[in-house]
Design an enzyme around this catalytic site. Structure first.
Site, PDB file in Angstrom:
ATOM      1  N   GLU B  61       0.817  -1.209   0.000  1.00  0.00           N
ATOM      2  CA  GLU B  61       0.000   0.000   0.000  1.00  0.00           C
ATOM      3  C   GLU B  61       0.850   1.258   0.000  1.00  0.00           C
ATOM      4  OE1 GLU B  61      -0.394  -2.596   2.019  1.00  0.00           O
ATOM      5  OE2 GLU B  61      -2.402  -3.373   1.572  1.00  0.00           O
ATOM      6  N   HIS B 130     -10.708  -5.032  10.557  1.00  0.00           N
ATOM      7  CA  HIS B 130     -11.405  -4.779   9.287  1.00  0.00           C
ATOM      8  C   HIS B 130     -12.709  -4.015   9.491  1.00  0.00           C
ATOM      9  CE1 HIS B 130      -8.657  -7.917   7.827  1.00  0.00           C
ATOM     10  NE2 HIS B 130      -8.974  -7.582   6.604  1.00  0.00           N
TER      11      HIS B 130
HETATM   12  C1  LIG Z   1      -2.098  -4.879   4.887  1.00  0.00           C
HETATM   13  C2  LIG Z   1      -3.069  -5.718   4.118  1.00  0.00           C
HETATM   14  N1  LIG Z   1      -3.243  -5.491   2.807  1.00  0.00           N
HETATM   15  C3  LIG Z   1      -4.124  -6.246   2.095  1.00  0.00           C
HETATM   16  C4  LIG Z   1      -4.835  -7.249   2.695  1.00  0.00           C
HETATM   17  C5  LIG Z   1      -5.872  -8.086   1.880  1.00  0.00           C
HETATM   18  N2  LIG Z   1      -5.492  -9.485   1.779  1.00  0.00           N
HETATM   19  C6  LIG Z   1      -6.052 -10.445   2.538  1.00  0.00           C
HETATM   20  S1  LIG Z   1      -5.426 -11.971   2.222  1.00  0.00           S
HETATM   21  C7  LIG Z   1      -4.399 -11.356   1.029  1.00  0.00           C
HETATM   22  C8  LIG Z   1      -3.483 -12.259   0.261  1.00  0.00           C
HETATM   23  C9  LIG Z   1      -2.405 -12.695   1.138  1.00  0.00           C
HETATM   24  O1  LIG Z   1      -1.582 -13.611   0.476  1.00  0.00           O
HETATM   25  P1  LIG Z   1      -0.627 -14.495   1.330  1.00  0.00           P
HETATM   26  O2  LIG Z   1       0.025 -13.655   2.390  1.00  0.00           O
HETATM   27  O3  LIG Z   1       0.270 -15.211   0.395  1.00  0.00           O
HETATM   28  O4  LIG Z   1      -1.571 -15.508   2.097  1.00  0.00           O
HETATM   29  P2  LIG Z   1      -2.534 -16.629   1.472  1.00  0.00           P
HETATM   30  O5  LIG Z   1      -3.911 -16.051   1.549  1.00  0.00           O
HETATM   31  O6  LIG Z   1      -2.071 -16.906   0.089  1.00  0.00           O
HETATM   32  O7  LIG Z   1      -2.379 -17.793   2.376  1.00  0.00           O
HETATM   33  C10 LIG Z   1      -4.559  -9.990   0.905  1.00  0.00           C
HETATM   34  C11 LIG Z   1      -3.813  -9.141  -0.051  1.00  0.00           C
HETATM   35  C12 LIG Z   1      -4.631  -7.438   4.077  1.00  0.00           C
HETATM   36  N3  LIG Z   1      -5.294  -8.381   4.775  1.00  0.00           N
HETATM   37  N4  LIG Z   1      -3.732  -6.685   4.751  1.00  0.00           N
END
Ligand SMILES: Cc1ncc(C[n+]2csc(CCOP(=O)(O)OP(=O)(O)O)c2C)c(N)n1
Ligand SMILES: Cc1ncc(C[n+]2csc(CCOP(=O)(O)OP(=O)(O)O)c2C)c(N)n1
Ligand SMILES: [Mg+2]
Ligand SMILES: [Mg+2]
Lengths: 327, 326, 326, 327
Positions: B61, B130
């Site tokens: 971000e 959230h």
């Molecule tokens: C600071 C922040 N930015 C965006 C999000 C939205 N978000 C939720 S899950 C996710 C993907 C995360 O990917 P990863 O860390 O690889 O975990 P996975 O879901 O693949 O296990 C995102 C971008 C968030 N929770 N926190």
């Protein structure tokens, strides 16, 4: 088009005399803190003098040298540092935020990591416009401590953005370290992110000029970002809050007059990029001692005029504080 | 006029912007467009129409904000969608120290025409991380316009204005508004900033509400009307700039004020509206000013806990009754 | 009692904490201790006494906050100094989404006893990026205590309480207070949170002021006294928790209120105090409530521009006169 | 002390049945979104079962598997997911913030990068206390997009903090990529920051167990941080907002019954770590088919009890929403 060594030296002298004038004015006008670029002249001149119209520049708290190197009016710059209406930003920015879009300066951010972040936005716009202009981020080694620098390097590499990351590394281990990286190699992380990298002696304007030329060509040719580390010698006054002529007022004759060069500032005079460059060019016969003195005098004249302009410039009207927040 | 959902109205504003200005680029397009009620073929068509201008960036971000800001300074007109509002906290320094300062700090030499969009509010199960309603924090900055749309028509018109604005503009959409439908003028139109909307006229009490709380205020007004209390509901629509005139004029008419905003009570939009009126329309006031806002607690996950701290129509009715029955 | 500067008082609080609790660790020690008026040998002695507990970290505000928070959750009691308050914006998500939520979100299983300290305010030449007064943003969060010391004695006692508190506590020090000297009780003492201080008694108007503005309010009160207006100056000292009782009681006595805070006017501490009184002590009010705050503009570098937007005693006097002469 | 393959399989089955129960309850109780750890069982069990009392754990939105692997009461976990008073956090956290400090869980942060940040703080405290406990950060590949991850890696390396960075990489190029790094090697940046690194097949509990053992030994022995990338196969339902049994309810007999293994879920069943592990252990003679069925039945019984507990647990009193903000 290679830079003329004489012109580079002239520009370096102007940069130095500018900062010395800032010290003088800071004392006379009881100014707060500025971060002076004394010692950074060789890299600054060699890099900024190679930029073209349309290139976009993002700099830091230690910005004066970059502006003078690029050809910004020293009178308007001094006026800004004094907070005058005739300053670059009309007094709204001061030393930390001087901007001159007419020469490509998009931003001076005093937030560590600020310039590197914004630069990828400029590069994004340039890529969108399909020009061969580049964005140049100037930043200190300290910026690499910040997560924003990592994110910027990553996104620049990911989108192959036309940006030159130009890191002015003035960290000496032990004393006055301005970054705390777990690796000694500042290029390690950009390399890991698949960015082309190089390091250069930033006290040598010719070596620096060549390295910058290589980097710019890489970026202009559409090969994505480039990370160049310039290794600088740290000026002992770099972190002073109350300015002093820590290493004395520069005396260009110390480049050849060994009596002068062996005074209390001998260690500094050995590495001072101004004296180093003068010595090299004289030894090589590119310039004479008299040329150096003449160039220095010309810089002094320019700065005296600049001071006259700045001090004669009025303060902005107080009510201007409320205007200009929104377009 | 046609009936649209709030999200489709926002997407239409974005589509108009993309079509009309080649410098508009959307960063964070995926979470703005997907699962938002577009027909799959309409969503596909958008991605196909603007392959280089709908971007799904890294989860970074901070630099997305710098990128959008730097691009705006260099002539583009980015629309940055953060997803959930708390994610924008990752970019807070970029927003506050860089974006908000561009124009003023450069002495007017530069501008940053970009839109920062985020989904906010107590959304049902969002829990501590959230459920934020950060509007007051953005209002407390200097150099950011702040827009809080409350209906599909306003969403479309205000978003279009935000993208056209030459200033950095924060647009905060309450997640619970997304499914709301309503009449929206056809075609490309804008709604100017700084003009409050009288959502309902009344004579006994003024309710100033923002975002989702406009709906709750209107519900409360209906309920109050049954008891003979006619509430005027004012929706400022933009907080920066704020239409202080319309708010004060309403209070001068009714003599009573209740402010409703979902942010944490302390130093909230509710506090601001109250202070504004206590300053400029004090003489018209017949009763204390009451605020209906979220108490200053992290939002808990459990449904009854969440419900307990969420401002709603019942709480507005209770506040108004306190004033009118006193 | 002994005379001390504000900074030495703060450093004494820190030194007491380090001595009394082996779990106290200072992150960002250099900018807290250096050039702050300590005798060089006293500063040296501190670094020598706690070589492992005075830490000069990377310029990484985000992870310094996570580190301090994680360490606090695991039993330490960190004191994190950011330097200039805007630098803490780099850590805003860590502060708002992690630190502030630890206790509530875990259902009380965990706690985060740490202190987040920052230097804030319009400081003279700070320009757009070094002049923030972010107190309202922290007040608008949920889960953070918020302390605004205004005198050397309060600085020492409140800082000591902040470090002892089992909650995350934000302490904001105005840069212009650093050189202030005053009487400070000797030894190790604390000042409880949530107890306002009546800095001056009066009967005609209540001035609620925070941080540096307490000094300006007192100056204003002196000037007003010459015209026969006796102002009561109330310093809440902590905003979370807030001593609403003392504030309301004062207004009930004087019937008039001026609020003074250096933050941006919109959704500020000034707005909050105004709204509080308009809610709870309305009947006592004889006049509008006026706010003296910073107009919502990025602070310009130039001295006359900076002065023009800085709240001060003259502006407070003018506000009070508006009320008392109306 | 090596893990018993049979116990690991039993734990994996419990993790799977837990997530399937979450799907069932999400539908029955109309719950919002959870991020399920189906497909992550081998790594999760192999890693979490090796931790000791006093070790500190920091996890993410995809946390259920970690908690069950470590031995958290599945009834209390389900109750938390339902928002009940008997839940781990008394209903205050829900799926995204489950915490159980009695087993070392310090935090579940749903902020991408949250766990990795807080983990260095735990490690800092452990180092200060001079124990041989470790902090373990569990995070997805997506966390490496965030600047906070970089800062955390740097400070951990700089201060030689006792932390295991355990990255669950479920990004498949093209589809459902959850990270956007300019390098394909997730270990490139930690390596650049002088952190010991390794990658392992996270679908193989034995390989994963060994890799984790090596990593933990490195950290416990005071050698500073360690970064382990576990390569996972992404479960097709990983990002669903409305839960469905995307790959069918797990049928352990598909491990040996080729008719079952050739249905519409054949591709998944080939890589499913549960079926893979069962096949391997049966082939090796470590367990029989009957053993697998028995272990699975035991998991089902545990989960039925857990469900009973969770659904019988009352909601907290509404007023509890206002309490417990400050100590
Ligand atoms: C600071 C922040 N930015 C965006 C999000 C939205 N978000 C939720 S899950 C996710 C993907 C995360 O990917 P990863 O860390 O690889 O975990 P996975 O879901 O693949 O296990 C995102 C971008 C968030 N929770 N926190
Ligand atoms: C976000 C942020 N954090 C901290 C600071 C305080 N600060 C000012 S200069 C400086 C050192 C910067 O070092 P470097 O980037 O190497 O530049 P140098 O001064 O060495 O040229 C720091 C930490 C800041 N300006 N911004
Ligand atoms: Mg440096
Ligand atoms: Mg992932």
């Amino acid at each position: 088009m290679a830079l003329s060594p004489r012109e580079v030296l002239a520009r370096m002298l102007l940069m130095r005399r500018f900062e010395e004038m800032v010290i003088t004015l800071a004392r006379a006008h009881k100014l707060g803190r500025q971060h002076l670029a004394i010692g950074n002249e060789a890299l600054g001149a060699a890099a900024l003098m190679q930029l073209r119209a349309g290139d976009l520049i993002y700099t830091t708290h230690r910005n004066h040298g970059h502006m003078i190197a690029r050809g910004v009016d020293p009178g308007k710059a001094l006026a800004e540092i004094l907070g005058r209406a005739g300053g670059l930003n009309g007094g709204k920015g001061g030393t930390w935020h001087m901007t001159d879009p007419s020469l490509g300066f998009q931003s001076t951010s005093a937030m560590v990591g600020g310039s590197i972040g914004l630069s990828v936005g400029g590069a994004f716009a340039l890529k969108h416009k399909k020009t061969d202009n580049v964005a140049v981020a100037l930043f200190g080694d300290g910026a690499l401590d910040e997560g924003i620098a990592y994110e910027a390097l990553n996104i620049a590499s990911l989108y192959a953005l036309p940006v030159l990351f130009l890191c002015e590394n003035n960290s000496k281990e032990g004393e006055a370290q301005t970054s705390r990286l777990a690796t000694k190699e500042l290029t390690a992380v950009p390399k890991a992110l698949k960015i082309a990298c190089a390091s250069v002696d930033g006290g040598d304007p010719e070596a620096a000029g060549k390295a910058v030329a290589t980097a710019l060509a890489h970026v202009r040719d559409g090969n994505g970002p480039y990370f160049l580390e310039a290794q600088l010698v740290r000026w002992p006054g770099s972190h002073q809050t109350v300015h002093a002529f820590t290493t004395g007022v520069t005396d260009v004759t110390a480049a050849w007059d060994s009596a002068k060069a062996s005074n209390v500032h001998a260690e500094w005079q050995r590495t001072d990029p101004i004296l180093r460059t003068a010595r090299t060019l004289i030894a090589r016969g590119t310039v004479t001692r008299e040329d150096v003195v003449a160039l220095d005098n010309a810089a002094a004249v320019t700065m005296a005029k600049a001071r006259g302009f700045a001090e004669a410039s009025p303060y902005p009207k107080p009510e201007a504080a409320l205007a200009g927040v929104f377009v | 006029m046609s009936q649209k959902s709030f999200t489709v109205a926002m997407i239409d504003a974005l589509a108009h912007s993309l079509k009309n200005d080649p410098n508009v680029v959307v960063i964070g397009a995926h979470s703005f467009l997907s699962d938002r009620g577009l027909k799959p073929e309409d969503e596909r068509a958008l991605w196909d129409a603007f392959p280089d201008r709908l971007i799904d960036p890294p989860t970074s971000e901070g630099v997305c904000t710098s990128l959008a800001t730097g691009a705006a300074m260099a002539g583009m007109r980015p629309f940055l969608n953060y997803g959930t509002a708390t994610f924008a906290y990752e970019a807070f320094n970029q927003i506050m120290s860089e974006t908000a300062n561009v124009h003023a700090m450069s002495g007017g030499q530069l501008r940053a025409p970009l839109t920062l969009h985020m989904f906010a509010g107590i959304r049902g199960g969002g829990a501590g991380q959230h459920s934020s309603s950060p509007q007051a924090m953005y209002a407390n900055s200097a150099g950011l316009e702040l827009v809080l749309p409350a209906s599909p028509a306003d969403a479309q018109g205000l978003l279009r204005s935000a993208i056209k604005s030459d200033n950095p503009t924060v647009v905060i959409t309450h997640t619970k508004l997304l499914a709301m439908t309503g009449d929206v003028p056809d075609g490309d139109f804008t709604i100017p900033f700084g003009q409050a909307r009288i959502a309902r006229e009344g004579r006994d009490v003024t309710i100033v509400a923002t975002s989702l709380m406009v709906r709750e205020a209107l519900k409360a007004a209906e309920a109050l009307a049954k008891d003979g209390v006619e509430a005027e509901v004012v929706d400022p629509r933009t907080i920066v700039p704020l239409d202080a005139e319309t708010i004060c004029a309403s209070v001068r008419k009714t003599g009573r004020l209740v402010t409703v905003d979902e942010g944490n009570a302390l130093c909230s939009i509710s506090s601001e509206i109250s202070a504004l009126v206590a300053e400029r329309a004090f003489d018209a006031l017949k009763a204390p000013i009451l605020r209906v806002a979220r108490p200053p607690v992290p939002i808990a996950f459990s449904p009854p806990l969440e419900a307990h701290v969420t401002p709603n129509a019942d709480k507005v009715v209770a506040a108004v009754k306190k004033l009118t029955q006193a």
